[in-house]
Design a protein around this motif. Sequence first.
Motif, mmCIF file in Angstrom:
data_model
loop_
_atom_site.group_PDB
_atom_site.id
_atom_site.type_symbol
_atom_site.label_atom_id
_atom_site.label_comp_id
_atom_site.label_asym_id
_atom_site.label_seq_id
_atom_site.Cartn_x
_atom_site.Cartn_y
_atom_site.Cartn_z
ATOM 1 N N SER A 1 52.275 41.031 47.094
ATOM 2 C CA SER A 1 51.571 40.261 46.075
ATOM 3 C C SER A 1 50.120 40.717 45.981
ATOM 4 O O SER A 1 49.547 41.255 46.940
ATOM 5 N N SER A 2 49.522 40.492 44.833
ATOM 6 C CA SER A 2 48.125 40.853 44.640
ATOM 7 C C SER A 2 47.224 40.100 45.609
ATOM 8 O O SER A 2 46.229 40.641 46.108
ATOM 9 N N GLU A 3 47.585 38.851 45.922
ATOM 10 C CA GLU A 3 46.786 38.067 46.857
ATOM 11 C C GLU A 3 46.823 38.674 48.252
ATOM 12 O O GLU A 3 45.794 38.775 48.937
ATOM 13 N N VAL B 1 43.857 52.614 46.783
ATOM 14 C CA VAL B 1 44.516 53.522 45.838
ATOM 15 C C VAL B 1 45.804 52.856 45.402
ATOM 16 O O VAL B 1 46.671 52.548 46.225
ATOM 17 N N LEU B 2 45.958 52.621 44.102
ATOM 18 C CA LEU B 2 47.069 51.842 43.568
ATOM 19 C C LEU B 2 48.003 52.733 42.749
ATOM 20 O O LEU B 2 47.548 53.661 42.059
ATOM 21 N N THR B 3 49.304 52.414 42.800
ATOM 22 C CA THR B 3 50.289 53.193 42.049
ATOM 23 C C THR B 3 51.552 52.370 41.857
ATOM 24 O O THR B 3 51.643 51.214 42.281
ATOM 25 N N SER B 4 52.531 52.953 41.178
ATOM 26 C CA SER B 4 53.893 52.403 41.031
ATOM 27 C C SER B 4 53.945 51.117 40.206
ATOM 28 O O SER B 4 54.733 50.215 40.504
ATOM 29 N N ALA B 5 53.114 51.023 39.182
ATOM 30 C CA ALA B 5 53.179 49.884 38.266
ATOM 31 C C ALA B 5 52.494 50.293 36.961
ATOM 32 O O ALA B 5 51.877 51.370 36.869
ATOM 33 N N SER B 6 52.603 49.437 35.955
ATOM 34 C CA SER B 6 51.957 49.716 34.679
ATOM 35 C C SER B 6 50.442 49.699 34.841
ATOM 36 O O SER B 6 49.896 49.080 35.773
ATOM 37 N N ARG B 7 49.748 50.358 33.927
ATOM 38 C CA ARG B 7 48.291 50.380 33.980
ATOM 39 C C ARG B 7 47.716 48.967 33.929
ATOM 40 O O ARG B 7 46.788 48.642 34.677
ATOM 41 N N ASN B 8 48.278 48.129 33.109
ATOM 42 C CA ASN B 8 47.771 46.767 32.986
ATOM 43 C C ASN B 8 47.916 46.006 34.311
ATOM 44 O O ASN B 8 46.994 45.303 34.747
ATOM 45 N N ARG B 9 49.062 46.169 34.963
ATOM 46 C CA ARG B 9 49.270 45.467 36.229
ATOM 47 C C ARG B 9 48.333 45.993 37.308
ATOM 48 O O ARG B 9 47.798 45.210 38.112
ATOM 49 N N LEU B 10 48.108 47.299 37.343
ATOM 50 C CA LEU B 10 47.189 47.855 38.337
ATOM 51 C C LEU B 10 45.761 47.378 38.089
ATOM 52 O O LEU B 10 45.020 47.074 39.037
ATOM 53 N N GLU B 11 45.373 47.288 36.827
ATOM 54 C CA GLU B 11 44.026 46.792 36.519
ATOM 55 C C GLU B 11 43.877 45.333 36.910
ATOM 56 O O GLU B 11 42.802 44.914 37.367
ATOM 57 N N ASN B 12 44.945 44.553 36.760
ATOM 58 C CA ASN B 12 44.886 43.153 37.199
ATOM 59 C C ASN B 12 44.693 43.058 38.714
ATOM 60 O O ASN B 12 43.959 42.199 39.212
ATOM 61 N N ARG B 13 45.345 43.943 39.458
ATOM 62 C CA ARG B 13 45.192 43.930 40.907
ATOM 63 C C ARG B 13 43.765 44.331 41.314
ATOM 64 O O ARG B 13 43.193 43.792 42.272
ATOM 65 N N MET B 14 43.182 45.261 40.576
ATOM 66 C CA MET B 14 41.792 45.613 40.838
ATOM 67 C C MET B 14 40.869 44.431 40.558
ATOM 68 O O MET B 14 39.907 44.187 41.305
ATOM 69 N N SER B 15 41.161 43.693 39.499
ATOM 70 C CA SER B 15 40.355 42.506 39.187
ATOM 71 C C SER B 15 40.454 41.471 40.303
ATOM 72 O O SER B 15 39.464 40.803 40.635
ATOM 73 N N ASP B 16 41.648 41.343 40.901
ATOM 74 C CA ASP B 16 41.808 40.403 42.014
ATOM 75 C C ASP B 16 41.014 40.852 43.238
ATOM 76 O O ASP B 16 40.477 40.020 43.987
ATOM 77 N N LEU B 17 40.932 42.162 43.455
ATOM 78 C CA LEU B 17 40.098 42.662 44.545
ATOM 79 C C LEU B 17 38.625 42.345 44.284
ATOM 80 O O LEU B 17 37.888 41.927 45.196
ATOM 81 N N GLN B 18 38.189 42.527 43.039
ATOM 82 C CA GLN B 18 36.808 42.192 42.694
ATOM 83 C C GLN B 18 36.537 40.700 42.867
ATOM 84 O O GLN B 18 35.450 40.310 43.327
ATOM 85 N N ALA B 19 37.510 39.868 42.524
ATOM 86 C CA ALA B 19 37.337 38.422 42.685
ATOM 87 C C ALA B 19 37.177 38.048 44.152
ATOM 88 O O ALA B 19 36.377 37.171 44.502
ATOM 89 N N MET B 20 37.920 38.708 45.032
ATOM 90 C CA MET B 20 37.786 38.435 46.465
ATOM 91 C C MET B 20 36.387 38.778 46.946
ATOM 92 O O MET B 20 35.782 38.048 47.748
#
Length: 304
Positions: free
Chosen positions: A190-192, A237-256
């Motif tokens: 999970s992104s969390e 380093v993120l991979t194996s998902a759509s660009r939109n999903r990877l960008e959402n995971r990066m946003s969650d890292l920034q939120a943390m």
Amino acid sequence: MSSAARSTPATRPAPSPAEPLAHQVLAGLAQHRIATTSQLRRMLRPNGTRQLLSRVLNRLRSDGFVDSTVLPDANRTRTNAWYLTQDGARLTRDLPVLRGRPPYPITSTTAASLKTPHTLAVVRTHLAFAEDARRLGHEHGPWDWTPEVSHSIGEGERTVADALMYYTAIDSEHRRKLRAFMEVDRTTMSSERLAVKLIEYARLFHYEAQPVGRRRPAATGPTWLRWYPVFPRVLFVLTSASRNRLENRMSDLQAMVAQHPLVTALAREVPLGAAVLEDLEQHGPAQDVWLPLTGGKPRPWTDL
């Protein structure tokens, strides 16, 4: 003792062709756990042929030192992922380049198939940096990348980085030695849970081991100073998902980074960034492909 404490970065960007290639292949598999024929060629003999590596690997398999698992491929082409057998692991224990680093033999094809997708993604990440370093005249070779580096963070817990990278950037006469903890995410958690890795690194940054048998322990400073002159930057380093999903995971890292006080404190002292693996492979890690987790425009990893 942490594996980071035992590791010593190499100073050469690539192995010398004078070294027996079979020894380099065994050392490369001991270091990186699993790799395909193509990855081993790019790692050890970037100017060599695939046939050269295949001959060496097949001979090592005949001798019982390596084995392979076949990767699933939509194009129905046969791609082997190679790993050490128990005998191969025993053979590599005395190789000078691996001194102090225990080999990790894989005991079966089933075990290899479970580890292969993530391990190969980590090797892909290493190769992106290694090929960029050769192009730029920097130093980063096969032995400057140590997988699965573990450190205590207190309370009986540990954090394990997918890899620790050593990298020397060279500009004229100036040599800049850089280190980074690498986290390679294939979107299998999970992104969390991914973002929680930042809390673990923040705990490592602040962790001070308490001497045993003293009422008032003397201040010794953070434990990481035993191994690093400065705390390594943390790169996702993120991979194996759509660009939109990877960008959402990066946003969650920034939120943390923005919301957790320990991580916020870490970010004031340590560069933190995230990038998409395919961007590293297409453009190179030295390009503006890294999103700073503290905010701002994408930039090279060295400028985070």
